[in-house]
Scaffold this active site. Structure first.
Site, PDB file in Angstrom:
ATOM      1  CB  SER A  94      -0.408 -22.425   8.426  1.00 53.09           C
ATOM      2  OG  SER A  94      -0.887 -23.489   7.631  1.00 53.09           O
ATOM      3  CG  ASP A 195       4.304 -28.814   9.136  1.00 51.24           C
ATOM      4  OD1 ASP A 195       3.172 -29.333   9.228  1.00 51.24           O
ATOM      5  OD2 ASP A 195       4.474 -27.597   8.901  1.00 51.24           O
ATOM      6  CG  HIS A 225       1.263 -26.867  10.751  1.00 57.06           C
ATOM      7  ND1 HIS A 225       1.992 -26.425   9.665  1.00 57.06           N
ATOM      8  CD2 HIS A 225       0.082 -26.178  10.725  1.00 57.06           C
ATOM      9  CE1 HIS A 225       1.283 -25.519   9.008  1.00 57.06           C
ATOM     10  NE2 HIS A 225       0.131 -25.342   9.626  1.00 57.06           N
TER      11      HIS A 225
END
Length: 253
Positions: A94, A195, A225
């Site tokens: 991320s 996601d 995610h």
């Protein structure tokens, strides 16, 4: 400031040939990277995973930090790793992927390769444009943590999103997007098909704009995610090791 149990940074001193810097995500902690780190350590790699400033304590403390604090932290970790190992790779989840890209832009060939899991460089949320204004009046909003498909798995992260910190992240996104062609290192990007936090456009932007001749995208079909602690984690771990070894083999020719 006390650190949440399980959110501590970790290191493993292995081979001086290969080192890996692990970068966790926004409002997350090293806990989301620990299983990956343990797998890499078992393969004999040297591993470092710092806890980013403002993370793993309280969201209020995070609101007192900015992207430069987070970047300086991983930059120091990379410098230490580079001093220990012949090859230094950077893996990120991320926002950790965003920071990894920034390291690649700034350090060039010193970064041997990148492995990014659901990296972020933008968002399609309309309210994101209001972050500079909202950050002055709203301290926090509902958190984004815990997007995991695997039953019984909990992410150690904040249940609130600090708005001033989110506004700073948007600044980092703009800088990284603008310099994506400067990323020329070998790149492996693993992206969850479903996601709920980072939209698919992020992967497309990165894959289309980086200057890496060696770049591969892998779709993760059974994770959300936080894929590093989700159903597809074993695939991420195995592919990342294969990636490191393939890059090293090409470099040795």
């Amino acid at each position: 400031m006390p650190v949440l149990a399980g959110a501590e940074p970790f290191t493993h001193s292995g081979s001086t040939e290969v080192g890996v810097l692990l970068c966790h995500g926004f409002t997350g902690t090293p806990a989301s990277m620990r299983p990956w780190g343990e797998h890499l350590a078992a393969e004999g790699f040297t591993v470092r995973c710092p806890r980013l400033p403002g993370h793993g304590t309280t969201w209020r403390e995070m609101n007192r930090t900015t992207w430069t604090d987070w970047y300086d932290c991983v930059d120091a970790g990379f410098a230490a790793l580079r001093g220990e190992c012949e090859s230094a790779f950077v893996f990120g989840l991320s926002m950790g992927g965003t920071l990894a890209l920034r390291l690649a832009q700034r350090h060039g060939a010193d970064v041997s390769g990148l492995v990014l899991v659901n990296p972020s460089v933008t968002t399609l949320r309309k309210d994101a444009k209001l972050l500079p204004v909202l950050s002055k009046v709203i301290p926090s909003v509902k958190g984004v943590a815990g997007d995991v498909a695997k039953p019984g798995v909990t992410e150690i992260a904040y249940d609130r999103t600090p708005v001033r910190a989110a506004a700073s992240l948007s600044v980092l996104w703009r800088l990284v997007r603008a310099e994506l062609p400067a990323v020329t290192q070998p790149l492996l990007l693993l992206r969850s098909v479903v996601d709920h936090i980072v939209e698919p456009v992020n992967g497309r932007i990165i894959m289309d704009r980086v200057g890496s001749a060696n770049r591969t995208e892998v779709l993760l079909r059974d994770s959300f995610h936080v894929a590093t602690i989700d159903n597809d984690a074993p695939e991420i771990f195995e592919r990342s090791v294969e990636f490191v070894r393939s890059v090293r083999q090409v470099g040795a020719r």
